[in-house]
Enzyme design. Structure first.
Site, short mmCIF file in Angstrom:
data_model
loop_
_atom_site.label_atom_id
_atom_site.label_comp_id
_atom_site.label_asym_id
_atom_site.label_seq_id
_atom_site.Cartn_x
_atom_site.Cartn_y
_atom_site.Cartn_z
N SER A 240 0.86 -1.18 0.00
CA SER A 240 0.00 0.00 0.00
C SER A 240 0.89 1.23 0.00
CB SER A 240 -0.90 0.01 1.23
OG SER A 240 -0.12 0.12 2.42
N LYS A 241 0.28 2.41 -0.01
CA LYS A 241 1.08 3.64 -0.06
C LYS A 241 1.99 3.77 1.16
CE LYS A 241 -1.63 6.53 -3.14
NZ LYS A 241 -2.35 7.81 -3.32
N ARG A 242 1.52 3.29 2.32
CA ARG A 242 2.36 3.40 3.51
C ARG A 242 3.58 2.49 3.42
NH1 ARG A 242 1.44 -0.72 7.36
NH2 ARG A 242 -0.27 -2.12 6.81
N HIS A 243 3.49 1.43 2.60
CA HIS A 243 4.64 0.54 2.41
C HIS A 243 5.59 1.05 1.33
CE1 HIS A 243 1.59 -2.62 3.83
NE2 HIS A 243 2.53 -2.63 4.75
#
Length: 468
Positions: A240-243
């Site tokens: 995801s974007k946080r990753h």
């Protein structure tokens, strides 16, 4: 056999980091085998495809150093050819018109969900006479999928993969509005472009079983398939974007070098022994599909930053200065020829302590603008430290400019420390604060040398003048 591969992104957004890795693997495979790398923009979804997204794909690939052979192909321009093949399958009784209403399809979906099954079309128009078609319903064209046996694919990464044909329903080839579906368009284009190897994410494996049937129905040569595992986050969950599920341009803007990101993406799911730092030449020489793993790779920003730091340390100083200047100018600093020269002369020490280009720019600010003391520097500049700074001002003022080389300055500093019964570090810290405004920096003797005698003394006198 001459290898021909393609990278086929959909221009509906940025060049996703996972797509960038797929492009890299295709590019390396083609270059390793002396083959051809083609670029196909899959823009049949006209509502979501944008010119800006196409440009982002081009720029992202170019920034990463991934080139392609021949003019890019736009899938939308081949729609007539896709429709032609659907009509051919219809004429050969390998496809049929389906007049299901939206309500009927919704009932099928609900029944499948009720039994914890994937939604499937039940084939009710497969052998039905079109004369029974309800009025006002525009038909789709569906493919007559095999209903018995197995579909077996010998994947170059996954090994033998198979599915019972009973699990494959009759897919749509042409929608009711006459536009072709993804699975039809991809097969037709791959055939017409003479693609020998389809290298893509394993999220396409289900599509491959369906596309395989179209190849067989058309009696076309089936390409080799290689489905590479997806990239997960460091915690093992879907990226995801946080990753780090960002566009390639986001990594550029965060200060990563293209060669570092390319090296990192290469090692996400592929290996060559224990090699971690792999040049482009080595990557082309070593890359093949037999060393692509079957398990999802995990994206780790810490590893990427460390790898980026290595590439910054090894980078040409002039190249790094060229990257820094736009960043500094965007922050409102004037970077003239004198400033550029200072940055280049000081880059050897600066780049040893930076993991991104943004960090490098921040650490280099003191070379182009007289520094203001940060909080920790201000706290450390005690009366005792100021006395040492005054002492050093006198010694440095007496040193001829002809002896202002880094090694001479360090030797002189050691003599001063010994003469005044002080440790060298005790002399260096107040100097560092006066010259850079910080408590951490490259060697203070390197900084003195880069700034030169006049500017070094000017900065020392300025700090002393503020702390009388």
């Amino acid at each position: 056999m001459s290898v021909i591969v393609r990278f086929a992104p959909s221009p509906t957004g940025y060049l996703h980091i996972g797509s960038a890795r797929t492009a890299l693997f295709n590019w390396l495979f083609a270059r390793h085998h002396g083959g051809t790398m083609l670029l196909r923009i899959e823009d049949t979804d006209r509502a979501r495809s944008t010119f800006e997204a196409v440009e982002a794909i081009y720029k992202g690939l170019e920034w990463l150093g991934i080139d392609w052979d021949e003019t890019p192909v736009h899938q939308f321009s081949h729609i007539e050819r896709h429709v032609e093949i659907a009509q051919y399958l219809l004429e050969k009784d390998l496809a049929y018109y389906c007049y299901c209403t939206p309500e009927e399809l919704e009932v099928m979906r609900k029944e499948a969900r009720a039994h914890n099954l994937p939604p499937r079309y039940d084939g009710r128009w497969r052998d039905r006479d079109p004369s029974e078609a309800p009025k006002g319903i525009k038909p789709v064209i569906r493919f007559k999928s095999p209903q018995t046996g197995m579909t077996v694919i010998h994947d170059l990464v996954q090994g033998e993969v198979k599915v019972s044909n009973e699990q494959l329903d009759d897919m749509i080839l042409l929608r009711a509005d006459g536009t072709p579906t993804f699975n039809l368009s991809v097969v037709v284009d791959d055939h017409d472009m003479a693609i020998t190897h389809v290298i893509r994410g394993d999220d396409h494996l289900t599509n491959t079983f369906r596309q395989f049937q179209i190849y067989k129905a058309m009696d076309w040569k089936i390409p080799y398939f290689a489905h590479i595992p997806l990239i997960h986050g460091a915690d093992g969950t879907k990226l995801s974007k946080r990753h780090g599920a960002l566009g390639v341009e986001a990594y550029r803007d965060m200060g990563y070098l293209p060669e570092a990101l390319r090296n990192y993406l290469l090692r996400l799911g592929w290996s060559h022994g224990d090699a971690e730092i792999i040049s482009t030449k080595e990557a082309i020489e070593w890359f093949d599909l037999d060393h692509v793993g079957k398990s999802p790779a995990r994206f780790d920003f810490v590893k990427l930053r460390n790898l980026n730091a290595h590439y910054i340390r090894d980078a040409d100083n002039g190249y790094l200065v060229d990257l820094l200047v736009p960043i500094l100018e965007n922050q409102g600093f004037l970077v003239n020829s004198e400033s550029r020269n200072l940055l280049k002369r000081g880059m050897l020490g600066l780049k040893q302590r930076a993991k991104t280009i943004d960090e490098l720019a921040e650490n280099a600010l003191f070379y182009i603008s007289p520094p203001s003391l940060d909080e920790s520097a201000q706290e450390l500049l005690t009366p005792e430290e100021l006395e040492i700074l005054r002492l050093m001002e006198g010694y440095l003022a007496a040193l001829p400019e002809s002896q202002w080389a880094e090694h001479q300055l360090e030797s002189y500093g050691r003599e001063i420390a010994e003469e005044n019964n002080l440790k060298l570090g005790r002399l260096a810290q107040p100097l560092r604060i006066a010259l850079t405004g910080k408590t951490i920096s490259p060697s203070v003797f390197e900084i003195l040398h880069v700034l030169g005698k006049d500017q070094s003394l000017e900065r020392i006198k300025f700090i002393l003048g503020k702390h009388k």
